[in-house]
Scaffold this motif. Structure first.
Motif, PDB file in Angstrom:
ATOM      1  N   ASP A  56       0.821  -0.930  -0.094  1.00  0.00           N
ATOM      2  CA  ASP A  56       0.302  -0.227  -0.107  1.00  0.00           C
ATOM      3  C   ASP A  56       1.042   1.335  -0.159  1.00  0.00           C
ATOM      4  N   PHE A  57       1.689   0.810   0.183  1.00  0.00           N
ATOM      5  CA  PHE A  57       3.043   2.607  -0.396  1.00  0.00           C
ATOM      6  C   PHE A  57       3.032   2.997  -1.188  1.00  0.00           C
ATOM      7  N   GLU A  58       2.807   4.221  -1.645  1.00  0.00           N
ATOM      8  CA  GLU A  58       3.211   5.225  -3.388  1.00  0.00           C
ATOM      9  C   GLU A  58       4.460   4.812  -3.044  1.00  0.00           C
ATOM     10  N   ALA A  59       4.957   4.596  -4.224  1.00  0.00           N
ATOM     11  CA  ALA A  59       5.976   4.718  -4.491  1.00  0.00           C
ATOM     12  C   ALA A  59       6.966   4.561  -6.803  1.00  0.00           C
ATOM     13  N   PRO A  60       7.474   4.744  -6.460  1.00  0.00           N
ATOM     14  CA  PRO A  60       7.984   4.846  -7.901  1.00  0.00           C
ATOM     15  C   PRO A  60       8.315   3.838  -8.456  1.00  0.00           C
ATOM     16  N   GLY A  61       8.664   3.345  -9.702  1.00  0.00           N
ATOM     17  CA  GLY A  61       9.010   2.420 -10.197  1.00  0.00           C
ATOM     18  C   GLY A  61       9.075   2.100 -11.566  1.00  0.00           C
ATOM     19  N   HIS A  97      -0.610   7.358 -10.964  1.00  0.00           N
ATOM     20  CA  HIS A  97      -2.144   7.784  -9.818  1.00  0.00           C
ATOM     21  C   HIS A  97      -1.097   7.833  -7.842  1.00  0.00           C
ATOM     22  N   PRO A  98      -0.030   8.565  -8.032  1.00  0.00           N
ATOM     23  CA  PRO A  98      -0.685   8.504  -6.227  1.00  0.00           C
ATOM     24  C   PRO A  98      -1.473   9.794  -5.735  1.00  0.00           C
ATOM     25  N   GLY A  99      -1.283   9.118  -4.274  1.00  0.00           N
ATOM     26  CA  GLY A  99      -2.817   9.483  -3.330  1.00  0.00           C
ATOM     27  C   GLY A  99      -2.414  11.835  -3.372  1.00  0.00           C
ATOM     28  N   ALA A 100      -3.387  11.874  -3.145  1.00  0.00           N
ATOM     29  CA  ALA A 100      -3.441  13.797  -2.195  1.00  0.00           C
ATOM     30  C   ALA A 100      -2.289  13.796  -1.707  1.00  0.00           C
ATOM     31  N   ASP A 101      -1.727  13.033  -0.822  1.00  0.00           N
ATOM     32  CA  ASP A 101      -0.274  13.527   0.105  1.00  0.00           C
ATOM     33  C   ASP A 101       0.513  13.543  -1.296  1.00  0.00           C
ATOM     34  N   ALA A 102       0.496  12.603  -1.487  1.00  0.00           N
ATOM     35  CA  ALA A 102       2.483  12.321  -2.463  1.00  0.00           C
ATOM     36  C   ALA A 102       2.126  12.817  -3.708  1.00  0.00           C
ATOM     37  N   LEU A 103       0.592  13.512  -4.276  1.00  0.00           N
ATOM     38  CA  LEU A 103       0.468  13.940  -5.360  1.00  0.00           C
ATOM     39  C   LEU A 103       1.190  15.513  -5.269  1.00  0.00           C
ATOM     40  N   ARG A 104       0.791  15.933  -3.865  1.00  0.00           N
ATOM     41  CA  ARG A 104       1.357  17.525  -3.516  1.00  0.00           C
ATOM     42  C   ARG A 104       2.920  17.319  -3.257  1.00  0.00           C
ATOM     43  N   ILE A 127       5.066  15.457  -4.704  1.00  0.00           N
ATOM     44  CA  ILE A 127       5.003  15.614  -6.178  1.00  0.00           C
ATOM     45  C   ILE A 127       6.214  16.906  -6.517  1.00  0.00           C
ATOM     46  N   ARG A 128       4.550  17.644  -6.993  1.00  0.00           N
ATOM     47  CA  ARG A 128       3.753  19.055  -7.293  1.00  0.00           C
ATOM     48  C   ARG A 128       5.074  20.285  -6.677  1.00  0.00           C
ATOM     49  N   THR A 129       4.846  19.998  -5.257  1.00  0.00           N
ATOM     50  CA  THR A 129       6.165  20.966  -4.821  1.00  0.00           C
ATOM     51  C   THR A 129       7.622  20.908  -5.017  1.00  0.00           C
ATOM     52  N   ALA A 130       7.617  19.743  -5.258  1.00  0.00           N
ATOM     53  CA  ALA A 130       9.634  19.630  -5.696  1.00  0.00           C
ATOM     54  C   ALA A 130       9.381  20.050  -7.158  1.00  0.00           C
ATOM     55  N   ILE A 131       8.722  20.131  -8.172  1.00  0.00           N
ATOM     56  CA  ILE A 131       8.617  20.316  -9.377  1.00  0.00           C
ATOM     57  C   ILE A 131       8.710  21.969  -9.696  1.00  0.00           C
ATOM     58  N   VAL A 132       7.899  22.071  -8.571  1.00  0.00           N
ATOM     59  CA  VAL A 132       8.024  23.989  -7.943  1.00  0.00           C
ATOM     60  C   VAL A 132       9.201  24.003  -7.507  1.00  0.00           C
ATOM     61  N   LYS A 133       9.214  23.246  -6.689  1.00  0.00           N
ATOM     62  CA  LYS A 133      11.137  24.272  -6.051  1.00  0.00           C
ATOM     63  C   LYS A 133      12.244  23.997  -7.368  1.00  0.00           C
ATOM     64  N   ASP A 134      11.793  23.248  -7.878  1.00  0.00           N
ATOM     65  CA  ASP A 134      13.461  23.220  -9.042  1.00  0.00           C
ATOM     66  C   ASP A 134      12.955  23.055  -9.997  1.00  0.00           C
ATOM     67  N   PRO A 135      13.015  23.408 -10.697  1.00  0.00           N
ATOM     68  CA  PRO A 135      11.925  23.509 -11.860  1.00  0.00           C
ATOM     69  C   PRO A 135      12.999  23.454 -12.992  1.00  0.00           C
ATOM     70  N   ARG A 136      14.261  23.434 -12.478  1.00  0.00           N
ATOM     71  CA  ARG A 136      15.517  23.448 -13.570  1.00  0.00           C
ATOM     72  C   ARG A 136      15.406  21.721 -13.869  1.00  0.00           C
ATOM     73  N   PRO A 157      -3.228  25.176 -13.361  1.00  0.00           N
ATOM     74  CA  PRO A 157      -2.934  24.813 -12.707  1.00  0.00           C
ATOM     75  C   PRO A 157      -3.628  24.403 -10.988  1.00  0.00           C
ATOM     76  N   PRO A 158      -3.049  23.167 -10.657  1.00  0.00           N
ATOM     77  CA  PRO A 158      -3.257  22.294  -9.621  1.00  0.00           C
ATOM     78  C   PRO A 158      -3.738  23.762  -8.265  1.00  0.00           C
ATOM     79  N   ARG A 159      -4.371  23.462  -7.184  1.00  0.00           N
ATOM     80  CA  ARG A 159      -5.183  24.358  -6.704  1.00  0.00           C
ATOM     81  C   ARG A 159      -3.462  24.929  -5.783  1.00  0.00           C
ATOM     82  N   GLY A 160      -3.411  25.682  -5.098  1.00  0.00           N
ATOM     83  CA  GLY A 160      -2.106  26.244  -4.688  1.00  0.00           C
ATOM     84  C   GLY A 160      -0.792  26.859  -5.706  1.00  0.00           C
ATOM     85  N   VAL A 161      -1.136  26.246  -6.561  1.00  0.00           N
ATOM     86  CA  VAL A 161       0.266  26.855  -7.275  1.00  0.00           C
ATOM     87  C   VAL A 161      -0.239  28.101  -7.860  1.00  0.00           C
TER      88      VAL A 161
END
Length: 172
Positions: free
Chosen positions: A101-106, A124-131, A133-142, A162-166
């Motif tokens: 049940d652990f959301e992990a990449p593969g 299909h990550p859940g809401a917490d994992a998706l948040r 991921i999106r935070t990491a993308i916003v912090k490191d666009p390069r 854009p997703p809520r909060g972005v």
């Protein structure tokens, strides 16, 4: 032990299964499925274990016929309009060694007649994992641009807004 190579027999079998996707045909051809698809794919999976261990010791490479890296051939038809009982492809998944049940990449390898591809990431990550991921993308666009330049296809879905909060002005 079967050969660890995927051959034309695998694609030929799935081409025939696509035309005769019913239990009677499959039961008559189950020995072919085992010899031409399942056993060679399991040997292929086992042959990848040393190389993938060199990538990361956390990647699960499991050549068991049930519950391992090879996905089952039986379709879940409970909520589908398409009631054909069998998948007409092989799916192979190499995830991280973690609880189910652990959301992990593969990594994912898809084999079917006329369509072969490999993917990496999280499905299909859940809401917490998706948040996260999106935070990491916003912090490191390069970093994201570098990763996406190497791996994303033109077929990837994009968001219409854009997703809520972005920040709507953020380039990614």
């Amino acid at each position: 032990m079967p050969s660890p190579y995927v051959t034309r027999d695998l694609f030929r079998f799935f081409g025939e299964l696509r035309r005769h996707n019913n239990r009677e045909w499959f039961n008559e051809n189950k020995d072919r499925y085992l010899a031409e698809v399942r056993d060679p794919v399991l040997a292929f999976i086992a042959s990848l274990a040393p190389g993938l261990a060199g990538v990361s010791r956390h990647i699960s490479v499991d050549p068991r016929p049930s519950g391992g890296s090879m996905m089952r051939i039986y379709r879940d038809t409970r909520f589908s309009r398409d009631k054909t009982p069998y998948k007409t492809n092989v799916g192979i998944h190499f995830g991280l060694k973690a609880p189910r049940d652990f959301e992990a990449p593969g990594y994912y390898l898809h084999l079917e007649p006329g369509h072969v591809f490999m993917g990496a990431g999280i499905w299909h990550p859940g809401a917490d994992a998706l948040r996260v991921i999106r935070t990491a993308i916003v912090k490191d666009p390069r970093g994201w641009k570098t990763a996406s330049r190497v791996g994303l296809s033109d077929h990837e879905a994009t968001l219409k807004r854009p997703p809520r909060g972005v920040d709507p002005e953020h380039p990614l």
